[in-house]
Enzyme design. Structure first.
Site: not given
Length: 401
Positions: A127, A131, A284, A353-355, A379, A381, A383
């Site tokens: 859909f 524009e 880790r 967390i993964h650094g 869908e 923003t 705002e």
């Protein structure tokens, strides 16, 4: 089964559908998603698998060959699919919105012609409202339809069309001044046209061109395109609902359920980010122990889990409200706003967390980090959601002075 994001009160059928989709996601989507995403490759095999599961007809009534399920069932399936790879949920979402609009607003002939083929996944929907010169300001649409005998001639350019290349049916919103006197409010002079086309790029039917894929930061695999109409002729029986001037309301109805869907996507991506974060934190080691045993990381995990749980609860509430036949624009706006914001935050915490490894394309969290921002925009923003929420709150809590 995970502790977070459980949904109480589901029927046996709903639980069975969800278990099937979850199993498919774990086996068929998660193992290949990152590789396909890095290649920006359309996930044809995954789409074929979802067709077989009947996901394309999930909410289409049984009389048209669908499963006739609720918005809640659909949203929970989307949550699972987005947990695997958000792009796949996008392929289904636009299809689902067009099917929903046909079910709610189509003529009997339109329903009988399109819905069975959509339920089977043979006809695939997209859909188009946006524009190049406008985003959220739908009333500023300039694409136009002019009546010519038994047909309408459409001219204009559309933007950000999800499934633009792969779809075979596009619901296009344009201005149609016929029958609407000068000075009519913009939203009352818009019409939705059901445009059939060949899949692919270039001129896909006389007067209709899909130039090619837009290259994006994330949300890859799914094709996002422009749509150019230059003297595109559409018969009058392909006006959605058979009457001009109702397009704005039809599209907004579709977007309302679409917002529940975007909330569900945010929930799914956030869940996956939490899963990756909590798993990595236990593997880790720093300073002689797993980083999960450091209080700083435990605090992060606690915040992430709480956000996952809260977003899921709001999304479920918005879906249930729509299913009960009540107006849900307030709840859908809140759910979409909260789920997309929390998704971004949970993904970022998992990334932290993964650094350094979070920055590596080898780790799945790098893909999620690029995907999450799309939900802040798609869908409507954040705002726009806040504007909708604010207006609705003022309606509900009108000052009685």
């Amino acid at each position: 089964m995970a502790r977070l994001a459980q949904t109480h009160g589901l029927t046996d059928v709903q639980q069975e559908i969800l278990a099937t989709v979850r199993d498919f996601v774990d086996k068929e989507i998660i193992p290949v998603a990152t590789e396909l995403e890095h290649r920006d490759e359309y996930p044809q095999q995954i789409v074929d698998g979802l067709k077989e599961l009947g996901v394309f007809g999930l909410m289409i009534p049984e009389e048209y060959g669908g499963l006739g399920e609720s918005l809640l069932t659909y949203a929970l399936c989307v949550e699972e699919i987005a947990r695997g790879w958000m792009s796949v949920s996008g392929i289904i979402n636009t299809h689902f919105i067009v099917a929903y609009m046909l079910k709610q607003h189509g003529t009997q002939e339109q329903k009988e012609y399109f819905l069975p083929r959509m339920a089977a996944g043979e006809t695939r929907g997209a859909f188009s409202m946006s524009e190049p010169a406008l985003g959220s300001d739908v009333s500023a649409i300039t694409s136009k339809a002019v009546k010519d005998g038994d047909e309408y001639v459409l001219n204009g350019q559309k933007m950000w069309l999800t499934n633009g290349g792969t779809s075979t049916l596009v619901a296009v919103l344009v201005r149609s001044d016929e029958g609407h006197p000068e000075g009519t409010a913009p939203h009352k002079s818009m019409t939705t046209f059901l445009v059939e086309k060949e899949p692919g790029f270039g001129e896909v039917r006389p007067g209709l061109t899909i130039p090619g894929k837009i290259d994006k930061m994330g949300y890859k695999g799914v094709d996002t395109t422009e749509l150019i109409m230059d003297g595109l002729r559409i018969p009058a029986n392909r006006v959605l609902g058979g009457v001009t001037g109702r397009g704005f309301y039809q599209m907004m109805d579709g977007v309302e359920v679409g917002r529940v869907n975007v909330a569900a996507r945010g929930c799914g991506v956030a869940q996956r980010a939490f899963e990756l974060g909590v798993s990595y934190a236990q593997q880790r080691h720093t300073f002689g122990k797993p980083i999960a045993q450091h209080q700083a990381i435990q605090f992060k995990l606690a915040e992430m889990a709480t956000k996952v749980e809260a977003a899921h609860a709001m999304m479920v509430n918005a879906a249930r409200k729509k299913d009960s036949g009540e107006r849900n624009d307030l709840e859908a706006g809140m759910a979409k706003y909260l789920a997309s914001e929390y998704c971004k935050e949970v993904v970022e915490d998992a990334f932290r967390i993964h650094g350094g490894y979070g920055f590596s394309k080898e780790y799945e969290i790098e893909r999620l980090y690029r995907e999450a921002p799309m939900l802040l925009i798609g869908e409507g923003t954040a705002e726009i959601q806040k504007m909708i929420i604010g207006r609705r709150l003022l309606e509900e809590y009108r000052f009685q002075g």
